[in-house]
Design an enzyme around this catalytic site. Structure first.
Site, mmCIF file in Angstrom:
data_model
loop_
_atom_site.group_PDB
_atom_site.id
_atom_site.type_symbol
_atom_site.label_atom_id
_atom_site.label_comp_id
_atom_site.label_asym_id
_atom_site.label_seq_id
_atom_site.Cartn_x
_atom_site.Cartn_y
_atom_site.Cartn_z
ATOM 1 N N ASP A 13 0.815 -1.227 0.000
ATOM 2 C CA ASP A 13 0.000 0.000 0.000
ATOM 3 C C ASP A 13 0.842 1.268 0.000
ATOM 4 O OD1 ASP A 13 -2.272 -1.706 0.276
ATOM 5 O OD2 ASP A 13 -1.830 -1.844 2.409
ATOM 6 N N LYS A 16 2.292 2.201 -5.228
ATOM 7 C CA LYS A 16 3.001 1.756 -6.440
ATOM 8 C C LYS A 16 2.197 2.056 -7.703
ATOM 9 C CE LYS A 16 3.091 -2.252 -4.456
ATOM 10 N NZ LYS A 16 2.818 -1.943 -3.046
ATOM 11 N N HIS A 41 -4.098 -1.647 -6.616
ATOM 12 C CA HIS A 41 -3.294 -0.493 -7.039
ATOM 13 C C HIS A 41 -4.223 0.642 -7.467
ATOM 14 C CE1 HIS A 41 0.515 -3.116 -7.749
ATOM 15 N NE2 HIS A 41 0.129 -3.051 -6.501
ATOM 16 N N THR A 300 -8.321 -3.398 -1.444
ATOM 17 C CA THR A 300 -8.926 -4.663 -1.844
ATOM 18 C C THR A 300 -9.974 -5.123 -0.840
ATOM 19 O OG1 THR A 300 -6.964 -5.320 -3.048
ATOM 20 C CG2 THR A 300 -8.388 -7.103 -2.338
ATOM 21 N N THR A 301 -9.684 -4.944 0.444
ATOM 22 C CA THR A 301 -10.589 -5.489 1.467
ATOM 23 C C THR A 301 -11.349 -4.418 2.239
ATOM 24 O OG1 THR A 301 -8.785 -5.411 3.064
ATOM 25 C CG2 THR A 301 -9.070 -7.481 1.861
ATOM 26 N N ARG A 303 -10.334 -2.978 4.784
ATOM 27 C CA ARG A 303 -9.972 -3.039 6.208
ATOM 28 C C ARG A 303 -9.152 -1.812 6.608
ATOM 29 N NH1 ARG A 303 -6.837 -8.654 6.618
ATOM 30 N NH2 ARG A 303 -6.127 -7.973 4.577
HETATM 31 P P1 IMP Z 1 -2.604 -12.803 1.204
HETATM 32 O O1 IMP Z 1 -1.467 -12.556 0.282
HETATM 33 O O2 IMP Z 1 -3.913 -12.320 0.690
HETATM 34 O O3 IMP Z 1 -2.680 -14.236 1.680
HETATM 35 O O4 IMP Z 1 -2.339 -11.959 2.549
HETATM 36 C C1 IMP Z 1 -1.191 -12.186 3.367
HETATM 37 C C2 IMP Z 1 -0.837 -10.915 4.129
HETATM 38 O O5 IMP Z 1 -0.376 -9.934 3.206
HETATM 39 C C3 IMP Z 1 -1.981 -10.273 4.885
HETATM 40 O O6 IMP Z 1 -1.482 -9.647 6.050
HETATM 41 C C4 IMP Z 1 -2.505 -9.223 3.918
HETATM 42 O O7 IMP Z 1 -3.154 -8.168 4.579
HETATM 43 C C5 IMP Z 1 -1.202 -8.768 3.284
HETATM 44 N N1 IMP Z 1 -1.380 -8.285 1.922
HETATM 45 C C6 IMP Z 1 -1.599 -9.007 0.809
HETATM 46 N N2 IMP Z 1 -1.685 -8.222 -0.260
HETATM 47 C C7 IMP Z 1 -1.526 -6.970 0.174
HETATM 48 C C8 IMP Z 1 -1.469 -5.707 -0.480
HETATM 49 O O8 IMP Z 1 -1.578 -5.582 -1.704
HETATM 50 N N3 IMP Z 1 -1.270 -4.619 0.326
HETATM 51 C C9 IMP Z 1 -1.084 -4.743 1.665
HETATM 52 N N4 IMP Z 1 -1.097 -5.894 2.314
HETATM 53 C C10 IMP Z 1 -1.316 -7.003 1.575
#
Ligand code: IMP
Length: 426
Positions: A13, A16, A41, A300-301, A303
């Protein structure tokens, strides 16, 4: 021509997407090399916000090829939604978007497995985006995965069925309450596969090689951040790919001696979404201000992101692992109004002062040691020239440059393309 890299140096985040978009006019090809729809992104231009998950951030520029490399994992359903949005905006992606045949496909059951795995972990959960990233990379390294090239083959649906059946048995094994209707998920999935098939599939390593030979300029776009790297991040609270420079070599088929500039992006403070250690995390009003002013919510989420002061121990480590040649500092504007800023320059670790990232950075093991610097009160968001930047802001940037020994060539003072200031050229 060497391939330039653009990578996040923190926990993702960093911004990029915005910088790739700003840089795209200088490149013929923008290539994503790892991650998948866990990324978000964000690009802002002409008063409109665009969020891309798997599609490279050069897609809004004419005459730029956007390549999804072999190191990326693709969810066809999410990919189709991204394409639909591009279509709404009359972006002609059909001629400019190429996909590596060796990229792996996220199946509906990979997403379910992700959810089951996280649910089974209870308090120890990773905080995954639940997009099926981990299970898909597990099938890749376990040599069970389905690749984009497979869907051109006659028997791929049999391979799909066998793998999906195995996943269902694994989901049962987790013994957690996951509700799903696989038939419905599969209907969407196979429909999206048909859309994917209308795109140009290529042998991307050969394409990249030929492009280099013919003098084309290439920018490799990273996703997530260095501290989420499967090897060098805060394991196990990481993603499942190499987010660092080495990942660009394996995720595109570029030899290490073919890497040119490495642009490292960081925020003027630190954020993290999901679980895991974060030594400089703030639980006070300062952290709350950073989150509110910086709109720190996952693209994406959705959160809320955890916020804290800049951590130079972690940043130095990321620069080292990536071989960063130029730094780009994002969101300096968010810190306007703080009288004093804190920067973590070392850790107290087992009674000693250290300046390198130790094996374990859990709260009970490290205490950040801060240097205080003066803040600035000016609103930076309307500034477009380096000469307009306040002295105290420049002092902060110069302090960081000296600590890291790498030039900070660009500072970003807002989400829009236009809010990007070149401080120096090297
Ligand atoms: P996953 O890659 O979705 O399994 O997530 C694994 C960890 O990486 C979690 O803590 C996510 O919140 C974090 N994460 C995955 N993708 C991103 C991103 O694009 N930005 C920030 N955190 C990410």
């Amino acid at each position: 021509m060497a391939v330039d890299l653009l990578l996040g140096l923190q926990w993702g985040d960093e911004g990029k997407g915005k910088i790739v978009d700003v840089f795209t006019s200088k490149y013929d090809i923008i290539a994503r090399f790892q991650g998948g729809p866990n990324a978000g992104h964000t690009l802002v231009f002409n008063g409109r916000k665009h969020v891309l998950h798997t599609i490279p951030s050069g897609i809004f520029h004419d005459n730029t090829v956007n390549l999804v490399g072999n190191g990326v994992v693709i969810d066809p359903v999410i990919f189709k939604k991204e394409l639909d949005k591009l279509e709404e905006q009359n972006v002609d992606y059909k001629t400019s978007l190429y996909i590596s045949r060796k990229a792996h496909i996220i199946l509906p059951t990979h997403r379910l497995l992700d959810a089951a795995s996280e649910a089974s972990k209870g308090k120890a959960k990773i905080g995954s985006t639940l997009k099926g990233i981990g299970p898909t990379y597990m099938d890749k390294t376990g040599r069970n995965g389905i690749r984009v090239g497979d869907i051109e083959l006659a028997d791929w649906k049999e391979k799909y069925r066998a793998l999906a059946d195995k996943h269902e048995a694994m989901i049962d094994f987790y013994n957690v309450d996951i509700q799903y209707d696989l038939k419905e998920l599969e209907a969407d999935f196979f429909n999206a596969i048909e859309t994917l098939k209308t795109l140009k599939f290529i042998d991307s390593e050969e394409y990249v090689h030929q492009a280099q030979q013919s003098g084309k300029t290439i920018l490799a776009e990273g996703a997530q951040g260095s501290l989420l790297d499967i090897d060098f991040g805060t394991y196990p609270f990481v993603t499942s790919s190499n987010t660092t420079a080495a990942g660009a070599c394996t995720g595109l088929g570029v030899a290490p001696n073919q890497i040119g500039d490495v642009f490292g992006i960081f925020k003027a403070y630190t954020t993290r979404v999901g679980s895991g250690p974060f030594p400089t995390e703030l639980f006070d009003e300062d952290g709350e201000t950073m989150g509110r002013v910086g709109h720190e919510f996952g693209a994406t989420t959705g959160r809320p992101r955890r916020c804290g002061w800049l951590d130079l121990v972690a940043l130095r480590y990321a620069c080292q692992v990536n071989g960063v040649t130029q730094l780009i500092m994002m969101k300096g504007d968010v810190l306007s109004g703080f009288k004093t800023l804190k920067v973590c320059t070392a850790y107290k670790y087992k009674g000693e002062t250290i300046t390198h990232l130790p094996y374990n950075i859990e709260e009970e093991n490290v205490t950040p040691i801060y240097t205080e610097v003066k803040g600035w009160s000016e609103d930076l968001t309307g500034m477009t020239e380096a000469s307009q930047l306040p002295e105290t802001f420049n002092d902060y940037v110069t302090f960081l440059e000296k600590e890291l020994n790498i030039p900070i060539t660009i500072v970003s003072v807002g989400p829009d393309r236009k809010q990007t200031i070149v401080r120096k050229t090297v």
